[in-house]
Design a protein around this motif. Structure first.
Motif, PDB file in Angstrom:
ATOM      1  N   ALA A 194       0.837  -1.201   0.000  1.00  0.00           N
ATOM      2  CA  ALA A 194       0.000   0.000   0.000  1.00  0.00           C
ATOM      3  C   ALA A 194       0.871   1.251   0.000  1.00  0.00           C
ATOM      4  O   ALA A 194       0.586   2.226  -0.709  1.00  0.00           O
ATOM      5  CB  ALA A 194      -0.914  -0.007   1.223  1.00  0.00           C
ATOM      6  N   PHE A 195       1.939   1.231   0.756  1.00  0.00           N
ATOM      7  CA  PHE A 195       2.862   2.372   0.809  1.00  0.00           C
ATOM      8  C   PHE A 195       3.547   2.563  -0.536  1.00  0.00           C
ATOM      9  O   PHE A 195       3.658   3.690  -1.043  1.00  0.00           O
ATOM     10  CB  PHE A 195       3.898   2.149   1.907  1.00  0.00           C
ATOM     11  N   LEU A 229       3.510   5.697  -3.224  1.00  0.00           N
ATOM     12  CA  LEU A 229       4.710   6.335  -3.782  1.00  0.00           C
ATOM     13  C   LEU A 229       4.612   6.461  -5.298  1.00  0.00           C
ATOM     14  O   LEU A 229       4.998   7.482  -5.882  1.00  0.00           O
ATOM     15  CB  LEU A 229       5.957   5.527  -3.403  1.00  0.00           C
ATOM     16  N   ARG A 230       4.131   5.423  -5.937  1.00  0.00           N
ATOM     17  CA  ARG A 230       4.051   5.423  -7.396  1.00  0.00           C
ATOM     18  C   ARG A 230       3.048   6.469  -7.890  1.00  0.00           C
ATOM     19  O   ARG A 230       3.224   7.050  -8.951  1.00  0.00           O
ATOM     20  CB  ARG A 230       3.659   4.031  -7.894  1.00  0.00           C
ATOM     21  N   LEU A 231       1.976   6.662  -7.091  1.00  0.00           N
ATOM     22  CA  LEU A 231       1.013   7.687  -7.466  1.00  0.00           C
ATOM     23  C   LEU A 231       1.613   9.082  -7.337  1.00  0.00           C
ATOM     24  O   LEU A 231       1.354   9.977  -8.150  1.00  0.00           O
ATOM     25  CB  LEU A 231      -0.240   7.580  -6.586  1.00  0.00           C
ATOM     26  N   ARG A 232       2.405   9.259  -6.285  1.00  0.00           N
ATOM     27  CA  ARG A 232       3.006  10.569  -6.039  1.00  0.00           C
ATOM     28  C   ARG A 232       4.167  10.849  -6.984  1.00  0.00           C
ATOM     29  O   ARG A 232       4.418  11.984  -7.390  1.00  0.00           O
ATOM     30  CB  ARG A 232       3.475  10.673  -4.598  1.00  0.00           C
ATOM     31  N   PHE A 233       4.905   9.794  -7.297  1.00  0.00           N
ATOM     32  CA  PHE A 233       6.092   9.945  -8.122  1.00  0.00           C
ATOM     33  C   PHE A 233       6.044   8.955  -9.280  1.00  0.00           C
ATOM     34  O   PHE A 233       6.810   7.982  -9.306  1.00  0.00           O
ATOM     35  CB  PHE A 233       7.363   9.725  -7.296  1.00  0.00           C
ATOM     36  N   PRO A 234       5.138   9.134 -10.221  1.00  0.00           N
ATOM     37  CA  PRO A 234       5.033   8.193 -11.341  1.00  0.00           C
ATOM     38  C   PRO A 234       6.301   8.218 -12.191  1.00  0.00           C
ATOM     39  O   PRO A 234       6.971   9.234 -12.311  1.00  0.00           O
ATOM     40  CB  PRO A 234       3.822   8.715 -12.124  1.00  0.00           C
TER      41      PRO A 234
END
Length: 345
Positions: free
Chosen positions: A334-335, A339-344
């Motif tokens: 989940a974490f 991260l991937r959403l925030r830093f694609p």
């Protein structure tokens, strides 16, 4: 041929010590209650198992017989244990009692089992203050373990007999229970592609290979005396470096995610976390002639291989709750998704 008698010899420290001494030409008698626990490699190397109860003085005296050149007690946890050891030590040229870094306290009186972690500002020498001795608290409790060890140490050191008290830190090796390395090995076997580490993996808790403890035992056996010595690996790897050493040994690669204080509590924990470094000064042992068997990375290979073999044979370490906090993959995923959403890419 010199004779060594090892009480609790089928365990982690006893096994490593017996193998070291057998390789050096010693006659080694391993004392335990259950012959089924005798490591086959000790029998193959010429070690002899003697069934006896550590708490039975009659059995212990019969086991000692005419005496020993070296007596090693891996089961001395309390003052009562120490007092029962003295008659045996009186008939041994050199005696070793295994103790722990858990006896040490910092300037505020905190120790490694305190609710508040200790803060040692320098590597810990043998003159560092210790807990007050006690016999009133169960040695199997967090508060009682170190204090009972201090009480046991005092009994043997005040006896006037040639007893070496060896204080170790997070002992690792074949036979360890729990085998802390499983916290990394299981992740590799589960095919995890990311390694999350709390505190950026900077925590340092000095480790002690059972093989290095065995090397020090062999050293003091040749130089009987009454003393206290720290024993730890020649290096002091951080949690990150330990994880890297294990992954490298297994040929595994993953992305390292070094977490800071903004990460969710509990995420990325390892058995080697510490807000302040805990280091043992081993210069006194070195001055006595001790030479370590190897670094953390070189001495950890056998236990890592054993863990992998056991897991593949359907016999992984029993998870009694100790490892539960290290394998919360759902929280990690989940974490990582956040991260991937925030830093694609």
């Amino acid at each position: 041929m010199p004779r060594a008698l090892i009480l609790g010899g089928t365990g982690l420290v006893g096994r490593a010590t017996a193998l070291r001494l057998l390789g050096g030409g010693w006659q080694v008698d391993v004392v335990g209650r259950n012959p089924a626990r005798m490591p086959p490699e000790l029998t193959a190397a010429g070690g002899k198992f003697i069934a006896a109860d550590r708490a039975d003085q009659g059995q212990m005296q019969a086991t000692l017989g005419a005496g020993a050149d070296l007596l090693v007690d891996c089961l001395c946890f309390t003052a009562a244990d120490a007092r029962s050891l003295l008659p045996l030590a009186a008939n041994s040229a050199s005696t070793v009692v295994i103790s722990s870094r858990a006896v040490y306290v910092d300037a505020a009186g905190h120790h490694v089992n305190s609710d508040v972690p200790p803060h040692f500002t320098t590597p810990i020498t043998e003159t560092q203050p210790t807990l007050a001795p006690t016999t009133a608290i169960d040695y199997r409790s967090r508060e009682g373990y170190g204090a009972n060890k201090v009480a046991a140490e005092q009994v043997v050191l005040e006896s006037g007999l040639p007893v070496s008290v060896l204080r170790a830190s997070q002992i690792h090796g074949v036979g360890a229970s729990p085998a802390r390395e499983w916290a990394v090995v299981k992740r590799v076997l589960d095919g995890r592609t990311a390694l999350l580490l709390a505190g950026r993996g900077a925590g340092v808790v000095h480790t002690t290979a059972a093989a290095n403890l065995a090397a020090l035992i062999e050293t003091v056996a040749a130089r009987p005396g009454t003393r206290v010595l720290n024993c730890a690996d020649p290096d002091a790897p951080s949690a990150l470096e330990i994880c890297r050493a294990i992954a490298e040994h297994l040929g595994h690669e993953w992305e390292e995610i070094l977490l800071d204080d903004t990460a969710p509590a509990g995420l990325g924990r390892t058995p080697w976390d510490s807000p302040h470094p805990i280091l043992l000064d081993t210069s006194a042992a070195t001055a006595l002639g001790y030479r370590p068997a190897g670094t953390y990375a070189t001495t950890i290979a056998p236990v890592v291989d054993r863990l992998v073999e056991a897991a593949r044979n359907g016999q992984p370490p029993v998870d009694d709750g100790y490892f539960a906090e290290y394998f919360d993959y759902a929280a990690e995923d989940a974490f990582l998704a956040g991260l991937r959403l925030r830093f694609p890419c």
